[in-house]
Scaffold this active site. Structure first.
Site, PDB file in Angstrom:
ATOM      1  N   SER A 162       3.983   0.389 -10.420  1.00 28.74           N
ATOM      2  CA  SER A 162       4.466  -0.572  -9.347  1.00 28.74           C
ATOM      3  C   SER A 162       3.987  -1.954  -9.213  1.00 28.74           C
ATOM      4  O   SER A 162       4.592  -2.894  -8.686  1.00 28.74           O
ATOM      5  CB  SER A 162       4.187  -0.013  -7.896  1.00 28.74           C
ATOM      6  OG  SER A 162       4.619   1.170  -7.498  1.00 28.74           O
ATOM      7  N   LYS A 207       6.886  -4.288  -9.601  1.00 30.88           N
ATOM      8  CA  LYS A 207       7.671  -4.579  -8.363  1.00 30.88           C
ATOM      9  C   LYS A 207       7.587  -6.078  -7.923  1.00 30.88           C
ATOM     10  O   LYS A 207       8.222  -6.541  -7.213  1.00 30.88           O
ATOM     11  CB  LYS A 207       7.330  -3.562  -6.946  1.00 30.88           C
ATOM     12  CG  LYS A 207       7.606  -2.064  -7.468  1.00 30.88           C
ATOM     13  CD  LYS A 207       7.114  -1.244  -6.467  1.00 30.88           C
ATOM     14  CE  LYS A 207       7.503   0.238  -6.568  1.00 30.88           C
ATOM     15  NZ  LYS A 207       6.933   1.221  -6.046  1.00 30.88           N
ATOM     16  N   TYR A 245      14.951   0.930 -13.131  1.00 34.80           N
ATOM     17  CA  TYR A 245      13.796   1.213 -12.396  1.00 34.80           C
ATOM     18  C   TYR A 245      12.849   1.719 -13.164  1.00 34.80           C
ATOM     19  O   TYR A 245      11.698   1.262 -13.421  1.00 34.80           O
ATOM     20  CB  TYR A 245      14.041   1.735 -11.128  1.00 34.80           C
ATOM     21  CG  TYR A 245      12.767   2.015 -10.327  1.00 34.80           C
ATOM     22  CD1 TYR A 245      12.052   1.097  -9.416  1.00 34.80           C
ATOM     23  CD2 TYR A 245      12.128   3.485 -10.536  1.00 34.80           C
ATOM     24  CE1 TYR A 245      10.980   1.383  -8.901  1.00 34.80           C
ATOM     25  CE2 TYR A 245      11.078   3.781  -9.580  1.00 34.80           C
ATOM     26  CZ  TYR A 245      10.164   2.310  -8.970  1.00 34.80           C
ATOM     27  OH  TYR A 245       9.012   2.860  -8.390  1.00 34.80           O
ATOM     28  N   TYR A 257       0.158   0.018  -0.943  1.00 37.34           N
ATOM     29  CA  TYR A 257       0.690   1.137  -0.046  1.00 37.34           C
ATOM     30  C   TYR A 257       0.118   1.050   1.208  1.00 37.34           C
ATOM     31  O   TYR A 257       0.072   0.152   2.067  1.00 37.34           O
ATOM     32  CB  TYR A 257       0.708   2.347  -0.994  1.00 37.34           C
ATOM     33  CG  TYR A 257       0.843   2.161  -2.157  1.00 37.34           C
ATOM     34  CD1 TYR A 257       1.782   1.621  -2.815  1.00 37.34           C
ATOM     35  CD2 TYR A 257      -0.424   2.732  -3.319  1.00 37.34           C
ATOM     36  CE1 TYR A 257       1.811   1.464  -4.324  1.00 37.34           C
ATOM     37  CE2 TYR A 257      -0.132   2.510  -4.585  1.00 37.34           C
ATOM     38  CZ  TYR A 257       0.853   1.946  -5.316  1.00 37.34           C
ATOM     39  OH  TYR A 257       1.169   1.698  -6.514  1.00 37.34           O
ATOM     40  N   VAL A 290       0.312   3.082 -10.126  1.00 35.73           N
ATOM     41  CA  VAL A 290      -0.143   4.102 -10.206  1.00 35.73           C
ATOM     42  C   VAL A 290      -0.681   4.550 -11.930  1.00 35.73           C
ATOM     43  O   VAL A 290      -1.301   5.409 -12.156  1.00 35.73           O
ATOM     44  CB  VAL A 290       0.494   5.497 -10.009  1.00 35.73           C
ATOM     45  CG1 VAL A 290       0.762   5.634  -8.741  1.00 35.73           C
ATOM     46  CG2 VAL A 290       2.191   5.297 -10.487  1.00 35.73           C
TER      47      VAL A 290
HETATM   48  N1  GLN Z   1       7.166   4.447 -11.176  1.00 37.38           N
HETATM   49  C1  GLN Z   1       6.343   4.894 -10.134  1.00 37.38           C
HETATM   50  C2  GLN Z   1       7.085   5.467  -9.072  1.00 37.38           C
HETATM   51  O1  GLN Z   1       8.399   5.191  -8.908  1.00 37.38           O
HETATM   52  C3  GLN Z   1       5.760   3.583  -9.462  1.00 37.38           C
HETATM   53  C4  GLN Z   1       4.936   4.050  -8.402  1.00 37.38           C
HETATM   54  C5  GLN Z   1       3.554   3.269  -8.252  1.00 37.38           C
HETATM   55  O2  GLN Z   1       3.036   2.801  -8.992  1.00 37.38           O
HETATM   56  N2  GLN Z   1       2.961   3.486  -7.086  1.00 37.38           N
HETATM   57  O3  GLN Z   1       6.822   6.523  -8.610  1.00 37.38           O
END
Ligand code: GLN
Length: 306
Positions: free
Chosen positions: A65, A68, A190, A242, A260
């Site tokens: 993430s 992102k 993605y 989050y 994650v």
């Molecule tokens: N690629 C992971 C997902 O889409 C990223 C989630 C994350 O790092 N929180 O679930």
């Protein structure tokens, strides 16, 4: 007065050791569960060019993430405020991969850092670039000055095979008209984007333009204007970790983005970027030892945006 960063990182490295076995590696992406949990690295990139690191700061890990943030910076730099027609700027208070709000908020994600919002960013970039994941990778390479930064295609494949929730989110948004490209194109891009790997040292350097008000410190290249960089910092603070963003602001007091894979990038605006990695996660999906390390960092250096 500049803190003794080398000594502070050594202290933190010692302090996190008992925590390294407490977190759990992400297992819903099978390939991520193969990473040994008891690892820790931390790196600083100061805006005067000095760097500090401790532990496994040269070990590559999956950004997940954290990418992102780079996708958002790229989309925001190209599209400006037009992106806010399709994604909000409020914390969701829900897990990053939740579907519940999306239904009653008619397919408009709360923010660009939850999966739904990140999928909209991928969609926006997919309309603008031939391949959005390659655009994000090239952007990441340029801001880190590291041509060797790359996808981990084994991780990308592993995520795609189990991306049932992300497919569900994408289909729901498609039904509401908030996804313009095919679902399969967006999910493929993605998953590759999320698989980008970096070391802590590379990540701190890559994030440093956000600490320097949108301008890459060593090259002078302006990625975002000052006001836009301030706004991305605000979003990191309110939405970057989050549904733990409130607790993170309380404990750490810095804008940050987690993933994650166990990484967290945090910023001390006007001073430095700090990247930490430890793959054991807490219940909200943030690195357990990494969050603690940043909490100790801001305590021991007396740094905070507040
Ligand atoms: N690629 C992971 C997902 O889409 C990223 C989630 C994350 O790092 N929180 O679930």
């Amino acid at each position: 007065m500049t803190p003794d960063y080398a000594a502070i990182l050594a202290t933190i490295h010692a302090e996190v050791q008992p925590l390294l076995s407490e977190g759990k590696v992400a297992s819903y992406i099978p390939q991520l569960s193969t990473v040994a949990v008891d690892q820790f690295g931390m790196a600083l990139y100061c805006l005067d060019g000095s760097t500090y690191e401790v532990g496994a700061a040269q070990q590559k890990f999956s950004l997940q993430s954290i990418t992102k943030l780079f996708a958002l910076a790229l989309a925001f730099s190209r599209e400006g405020d037009a992106i806010w027609a399709r994604v909000g700027r409020e914390p969701s208070g829900n897990p990053f991969n939740s579907l519940v709000q999306l239904e009653y908020e008619r397919g408009k994600p709360r923010n660009p850092f939850i999966n739904a919002g990140a999928l909209v960013m991928t969609d926006i970039l997919s309309t603008r670039f031939v391949q959005s994941d390659v655009a994000v990778l090239q952007f990441a390479r340029s801001i880190a000055a590291e041509a060797g930064i790359d996808f981990d295609l084994t991780v990308a494949q592993s995520e795609r095979e189990t991306a049932h929730r992300n497919y569900a989110i994408a289909h729901l948004m498609k039904d509401f008209g908030n996804l313009h490209n095919p679902v399969s194109t967006v999910i493929d891009s993605y998953c590759r984007q999320c698989s980008i790997s970096m070391t802590c040292a590379e990540l701190a350097k890559a994030g440093s333009f956000l600490a320097q008000h949108g301008t890459v410190p060593w090259s002078g290249l302006q990625i975002l204007d000052r006001s836009s960089a301030k706004r991305l910092n605000a979003l990191m603070l309110t939405c970057g970790t989050y549904d733990a963003a409130g607790d993170f602001a309380y404990r750490v007091g810095l804008p940050a983005k987690s993933g994650v894979g166990g990484g967290i990038l945090a910023l001390v605006p006007g001073e430095l970027a700090v990247a930490v990695w430890s793959p054991g996660l807490d219940a909200t999906g943030n690195s357990l030892a990494g969050t603690y390390a940043l909490e100790r960092f801001t305590t021991l250096t007396a740094r905070s945006i507040f």
